[in-house]
Design a protein around this motif. Structure first.
Motif, PDB file in Angstrom:
ATOM      1  N   GLY A 187      41.828 -30.065   3.846  1.00  0.00           N
ATOM      2  CA  GLY A 187      41.163 -31.293   3.336  1.00  0.00           C
ATOM      3  C   GLY A 187      41.641 -31.135   1.679  1.00  0.00           C
ATOM      4  O   GLY A 187      41.123 -32.324   0.831  1.00  0.00           O
ATOM      5  N   ILE A 189      43.699 -30.636  -2.315  1.00  0.00           N
ATOM      6  CA  ILE A 189      44.601 -31.360  -2.704  1.00  0.00           C
ATOM      7  C   ILE A 189      46.250 -31.020  -2.769  1.00  0.00           C
ATOM      8  O   ILE A 189      46.938 -32.121  -2.460  1.00  0.00           O
ATOM      9  CB  ILE A 189      44.595 -31.418  -4.341  1.00  0.00           C
ATOM     10  CG1 ILE A 189      43.304 -31.909  -4.794  1.00  0.00           C
ATOM     11  CG2 ILE A 189      45.641 -32.144  -5.048  1.00  0.00           C
ATOM     12  CD1 ILE A 189      42.829 -31.352  -6.196  1.00  0.00           C
ATOM     13  N   LEU A 227      42.988 -38.226   5.246  1.00  0.00           N
ATOM     14  CA  LEU A 227      44.325 -38.019   4.537  1.00  0.00           C
ATOM     15  C   LEU A 227      45.603 -38.225   5.610  1.00  0.00           C
ATOM     16  O   LEU A 227      46.676 -38.606   4.925  1.00  0.00           O
ATOM     17  CB  LEU A 227      44.231 -36.371   4.256  1.00  0.00           C
ATOM     18  CG  LEU A 227      43.114 -36.167   3.058  1.00  0.00           C
ATOM     19  CD1 LEU A 227      42.862 -34.606   2.864  1.00  0.00           C
ATOM     20  CD2 LEU A 227      43.906 -36.789   1.703  1.00  0.00           C
ATOM     21  N   ALA A 329      49.518 -36.393  -6.054  1.00  0.00           N
ATOM     22  CA  ALA A 329      48.604 -36.862  -5.205  1.00  0.00           C
ATOM     23  C   ALA A 329      48.299 -38.094  -5.493  1.00  0.00           C
ATOM     24  O   ALA A 329      47.783 -38.795  -4.489  1.00  0.00           O
ATOM     25  CB  ALA A 329      47.503 -35.555  -5.143  1.00  0.00           C
ATOM     26  N   THR A 334      46.505 -39.833  -2.216  1.00  0.00           N
ATOM     27  CA  THR A 334      45.426 -38.945  -1.361  1.00  0.00           C
ATOM     28  C   THR A 334      44.411 -38.293  -2.289  1.00  0.00           C
ATOM     29  O   THR A 334      43.577 -37.469  -1.814  1.00  0.00           O
ATOM     30  CB  THR A 334      46.462 -37.890  -0.649  1.00  0.00           C
ATOM     31  OG1 THR A 334      47.402 -37.127  -1.904  1.00  0.00           O
ATOM     32  CG2 THR A 334      47.151 -38.319   0.247  1.00  0.00           C
ATOM     33  N   SER A 338      41.059 -36.332  -1.310  1.00  0.00           N
ATOM     34  CA  SER A 338      41.179 -34.809  -1.393  1.00  0.00           C
ATOM     35  C   SER A 338      39.939 -34.206  -2.184  1.00  0.00           C
ATOM     36  O   SER A 338      39.473 -33.127  -2.034  1.00  0.00           O
ATOM     37  CB  SER A 338      42.351 -34.315  -2.098  1.00  0.00           C
ATOM     38  OG  SER A 338      43.456 -34.681  -1.162  1.00  0.00           O
TER      39      SER A 338
END
Ligand code: ATP
Ligand code: MG
Length: 390
Positions: A187, A189, A227, A329, A334, A338
């Motif tokens: 979960g 980064i 994600l 990211a 995401t 994250s």
């Protein structure tokens, strides 16, 4: 006015004999992305993919947005199609780029002729259209060196196309053109970024998540599925393999010295991921490890992590700083997911004093009391598969 989308191909143009193979993959990927937006005709010619709406009801704006994340495309433009005749081209430019002209202070015209039978040279066509566009929009100066607006004219086999500057595409190579890999998706980064980077090289992804219910909550799993959903625009539809990891951790607690917890867990993840790779025709594993970031990411730890498997481990963010990873990211959207605070299965069992330079022999001794084969078999048998679509 007839409007189409033009996609310029990137690296795949250079692929010589394999070019057709890469192009076919890309065409298939593009067609799949267009399904929700109506019926389009999609074909390639001269290093360009043409996307032509087949009816009034097609959502060209939606289609354009969805094609921005297709790997293998370096740039995209929406273009107006018209007859291959100089005044038709001029009138189309006036109408289609009216708004761009109202904003710009300077412009130039750049023409390309794929059809060499067209009666003017590229330069003559640019001069003709440019002169009359200047008459039509006198407040916009001609500037051939540093214009705010570039009017592109392409004279192709059947039609001419007029468009403003293209926007940047996702780059890379068509997903699926370079095989498949299993990506270990936590979960955090880093692993979504690593997954994106490998998909960009034309790899089709099988995401795997290790889930330790009830040490980690349903929300932690949902976060990983979110994600995965954020990665779908780049990776295409994904089938996430959720592996039950609790039993392994409980067994580990019984017999392993605490300082080896992290490395032992990582080795189990590798073994299980390798089994999933074999079952799915994957040729490598992908992780979000970055050298030196945490105790389990020293060179010694990485060596011990991959020593128990045969497949290569791809670590695309290995040499990147956190800041650099975060920048990507954010770009792929995401990051905000994250950083949600749900615990990860590894953090639950983080040793107080992890071994930073584990020796293989000691690691093997630490896990020696565990029935590795049986635990791996049981975990693989308990996998839950979740399809994530766009
Ligand atoms: P991330 O930000 O991706 O979580 P990290 O810096 O927190 O990475 P670790 O937690 O040590 O690093 O994990 C290293 C890598 O191992 C991750 O990038 C991921 O590829 C994999 N991994 C860790 N935990 C899991 C998990 N629960 N499920 C799947 N893969 C995992
Ligand atoms: Mg993590």
């Amino acid at each position: 006015m007839e409007e189409i989308i033009l996609l310029k191909l990137g690296e795949i143009v250079l692929k010589g004999l394999n070019k057709r193979y890469f192009e076919q993959k890309l065409l298939a990927n593009v067609r799949r992305r267009l399904i929700p937006f109506g019926e389009f005709r999609v074909y390639s010619a001269q290093s360009t993919i043409y996307v032509e709406p087949q009816s009034e009801s097609c959502d060209t704006t939606g289609a354009f947005g969805n094609l921005r994340t297709v790997f293998g495309v370096v740039s995209l433009s929406r273009a107006a199609a018209c007859e291959k005749e100089k005044d038709a081209i001029l009138e189309t430019a006036k109408l289609y780029l009216k708004e761009e002209f109202s904003r710009a202070r300077s412009f130039k015209v750049e023409s390309k002729r794929a059809d060499k039978r067209f009666p003017m040279t590229s330069i003559q066509l640019s001069q003709y259209v440019g002169g009359l566009l200047h008459d039509a929009f006198p407040h916009v100066a001609v500037d051939v060196h540093n214009p705010e607006l570039t009017v592109a004219i392409e004279v192709r086999d059947f039609k001419a196309y007029v468009h403003a500057a293209p926007i940047q595409g996702a780059g890379g190579m068509p997903v699926g053109s370079n095989g498949r890999a299993v990506s270990l998706l936590s979960g955090g980064i880093d692993s979504p970024v690593a997954t994106y980077m490998i998909a960009k090289r034309g790899i089709s992804i099988v995401p795997v998540h290790f889930f330790s219910f009830p040490y980690t909550s349903e929300q932690a799993k949902e976060k990983v599925l979110t994600l995965a959903k954020k990665l779908v625009p780049y990776c295409d539809d994904l089938m996430v393999e959720v592996v039950p990891f609790t039993k392994i951790q409980q067994e580990m607690q019984k017999s392993c010295p605490e300082e080896y917890f992290t490395i032992v867990m990582r080795r189990f993840m590798m073994r299980i991921a390798e089994r999933i790779a074999q079952a799915n025709g994957c040729k490598a594993l992908v992780t979000g490890e970055s050298l030196g970031q945490v105790a389990s990411q020293t060179m010694e730890s990485l060596a011990a992590t991959e020593q128990c498997i045969d497949l290569p481990v791809l670590r695309p963010v290995i040499g990147m700083d956190k800041e650099e990873i975060v920048t990507i990211a954010r770009k792929i959207d995401t990051f905000e997911t994250s950083i949600l605070p749900y615990e990860d299965c590894c953090t639950v069992f983080t040793p107080r004093h992890p071994k930073t330079k584990p020796q293989i022999r000691q690691v093997e001794a630490a896990e020696g009391q565990m029935d590795i084969a049986a635990l791996v078999d049981e975990a693989v048998a308990g996998i839950e598969r979740v399809r994530i679509g766009g």
